[in-house]
Design an enzyme around this catalytic site. Structure first.
Site, PDB file in Angstrom:
ATOM      1  N   GLU A  93       0.803  -1.220   0.000  1.00  0.00           N
ATOM      2  CA  GLU A  93       0.000   0.000   0.000  1.00  0.00           C
ATOM      3  C   GLU A  93       0.835   1.268   0.000  1.00  0.00           C
ATOM      4  OE1 GLU A  93      -2.245  -1.515   3.422  1.00  0.00           O
ATOM      5  OE2 GLU A  93      -3.979  -0.793   2.316  1.00  0.00           O
ATOM      6  N   CYS A 106       2.930   8.673   1.174  1.00  0.00           N
ATOM      7  CA  CYS A 106       3.289   7.769   2.268  1.00  0.00           C
ATOM      8  C   CYS A 106       3.547   6.400   1.645  1.00  0.00           C
ATOM      9  CB  CYS A 106       2.149   7.715   3.279  1.00  0.00           C
ATOM     10  SG  CYS A 106       2.449   6.533   4.603  1.00  0.00           S
ATOM     11  N   CYS A 113       4.300  -6.160   8.625  1.00  0.00           N
ATOM     12  CA  CYS A 113       5.323  -5.659   9.557  1.00  0.00           C
ATOM     13  C   CYS A 113       5.525  -6.681  10.676  1.00  0.00           C
ATOM     14  CB  CYS A 113       4.898  -4.315  10.164  1.00  0.00           C
ATOM     15  SG  CYS A 113       6.158  -3.622  11.258  1.00  0.00           S
ATOM     16  N   CYS A 117       3.272  -3.790  17.432  1.00  0.00           N
ATOM     17  CA  CYS A 117       2.700  -2.682  18.197  1.00  0.00           C
ATOM     18  C   CYS A 117       1.201  -2.926  18.363  1.00  0.00           C
ATOM     19  CB  CYS A 117       2.958  -1.365  17.475  1.00  0.00           C
ATOM     20  SG  CYS A 117       4.704  -1.073  17.193  1.00  0.00           S
ATOM     21  N   CYS A 120      -1.659  -0.971  16.154  1.00  0.00           N
ATOM     22  CA  CYS A 120      -1.451  -0.817  14.705  1.00  0.00           C
ATOM     23  C   CYS A 120      -2.040  -1.978  13.918  1.00  0.00           C
ATOM     24  CB  CYS A 120       0.048  -0.700  14.441  1.00  0.00           C
ATOM     25  SG  CYS A 120       0.459  -0.620  12.687  1.00  0.00           S
ATOM     26  N   CYS A 337      -2.767   6.684   9.354  1.00  0.00           N
ATOM     27  CA  CYS A 337      -1.645   6.031  10.039  1.00  0.00           C
ATOM     28  C   CYS A 337      -2.119   4.794  10.771  1.00  0.00           C
ATOM     29  CB  CYS A 337      -1.071   6.944  11.127  1.00  0.00           C
ATOM     30  SG  CYS A 337      -0.207   8.333  10.518  1.00  0.00           S
TER      31      CYS A 337
END
Ligand code: SAH
Ligand code: SF4
Length: 354
Positions: A93, A106, A113, A117, A120, A337
């Site tokens: 993305e 971005c 990932c 976290c 997220c 985000c």
């Protein structure tokens, strides 16, 4: 050196000039490499068919490696989220955020990932793989082409804040950065590129030693060691105390300011006491703090604080260092985000693209 196994058929995107020279060696004269470099990066001809200066055989022989668009999602606020297809069928993305006189791209550094976290959505994907330098640059060139952007434009910014932990893929991130700033090619400046990390201490030090590098942003997200361990378990390995020390020692360039990002989670890390601790933590660093009220998502066990809480937090931090509130962009299309988890739309609802 190329990262790919077979230089002759490897995609050109992501190659530096020396890689291109090696790829054509023995088949075409050396000056052709310069022409390919110019066509791909300076003229941004994503299909070499347009590069009429090159011999027809060469144009057919070498794939550019330009990314293809799987889908795009347009937000009411002008933000566009792209799901781009990679050669192996995976998707990644990238987000385009237009703002008057200042566009931001971005981009992702990994598919998924590996850092878990707790706030997220990308974390829920786990890591699928690192992106190559070509796939990182390819995102920029795809969006630039779609929106008729000129990377020389001093108003165009790139943030490596999409999917992934960029410092876990530092070699590719640095190679992509060199390509983005090469004046003979894409021609951006390092001042317009930012890389954000969850805090991999040795990699931050390595980044600081790289002659060409993006600006650095640190995802702080907590005001105490214990709180950060809960929210970002990577803190068990790379302690908050040591992260702050490495930031204090970081070799900022004369024009550079370090950025700390802080995601505010209602009732968890958003108290006045947290704000005072944040102010103290960053006190003797040349920096600014960006506050991001949590962008919610399915499976995220936190809530967004009220706007008044965010303002109070800002007031306290601002007494020590510059502190800004980051406006969420593209919330309606899962582009904000921490929301990049390859959501695709089915009958008005978003579900995960497999
Ligand atoms: N992996 C890198 C860069 C990508 S995340 C990093 O963590 O820095 C980009 C930013 O989004 C980080 O500052 C992260 O803390 C923030 N973020 C993650 N999840 C979020 C969420 N749900 N709402 C708001 N911001 C979030
Ligand atoms: Fe990875 Fe950054 Fe999300 Fe943490 S916040 S899981 S490091 S993308």
């Amino acid at each position: 050196m190329t990262e790919q196994a077979s230089p002759r058929t490897a995609p050109l995107m992501g190659m530096e000039l020396s890689d291109m020279e090696a790829a054509i060696e023995g088949r075409y004269p050396k000056f052709r490499a310069k022409q390919i470099f110019d066509a791909l990066y300076a003229k941004r001809q994503l299909d070499l068919k347009e590069a009429s200066a090159l011999p027809a055989a060469l144009r057919k022989e070498f794939p550019t490696g330009a990314l293809t668009e799987h889908s795009r999602f347009d937000s009411e606020d002008g933000t566009v989220r792209y799901l781009l297809s990679l050669e192996d069928g995976k998707t990644v993305e990238s987000v385009f955020m237009p703002e008057r006189g200042r566009d931001t791209l971005c981009i992702s550094s990994q598919v998924g990932c590996p850092v878990d976290c707790k706030f997220c959505l990308t974390a829920l994907m786990g890591l699928e793989r690192n992106l190559t330098a070509g796939e990182i640059v390819g995102q920029v060139l795809h969006i630039a082409a779609k929106h008729h952007l000129d990377p020389h434009d001093r108003q165009m910014n790139i943030v490596m804040m999409g999917q992934g932990e960029p410092l876990m893929n530092l070699d590719a991130v640095l190679k992509a950065t060199r390509l983005l700033v090469d004046p003979a090619g894409i021609g951006m400046t390092e001042k317009r590129i930012t890389v954000s990390t969850s805090g991999l201490i040795p990699k931050i030090e390595e980044l600081g030693q790289s002659p060409i590098r993006p600006k650095l942003a640190i995802s702080l997200n907590a005001s105490t060691e214990e709180q950060r361990v809960e929210l970002m378990p990577i803190t068990k390995k790379w302690h908050l105390k040591d992260l702050i020390a490495v930031c204090q020692a970081y070799p900022l360039r004369s024009w550079e300011t370090l950025t700390f990002e802080y995601v505010l989670l209602r009732g968890v890390n958003d108290s006045d006491a947290d704000a005072r601790r944040v102010r103290k933590l960053v006190a003797n660093i040349k920096c600014k703090v960006n506050l991001i009220a949590l962008n919610p998502g399915p499976g995220i066990p936190f809530e967004t604080p009220d706007p008044e809480r965010v303002l109070s937090f800002q007031e306290i931090v601002r007494a020590g260092v510059p502190c800004f509130i980051r406006k969420p962009r593209g919330l309606d299309i899962y582009a904000a985000c921490g929301q990049l988890k390859q959501m695709t739309e089915h009958s008005g609802l978003y579900s995960i693209h497999e």
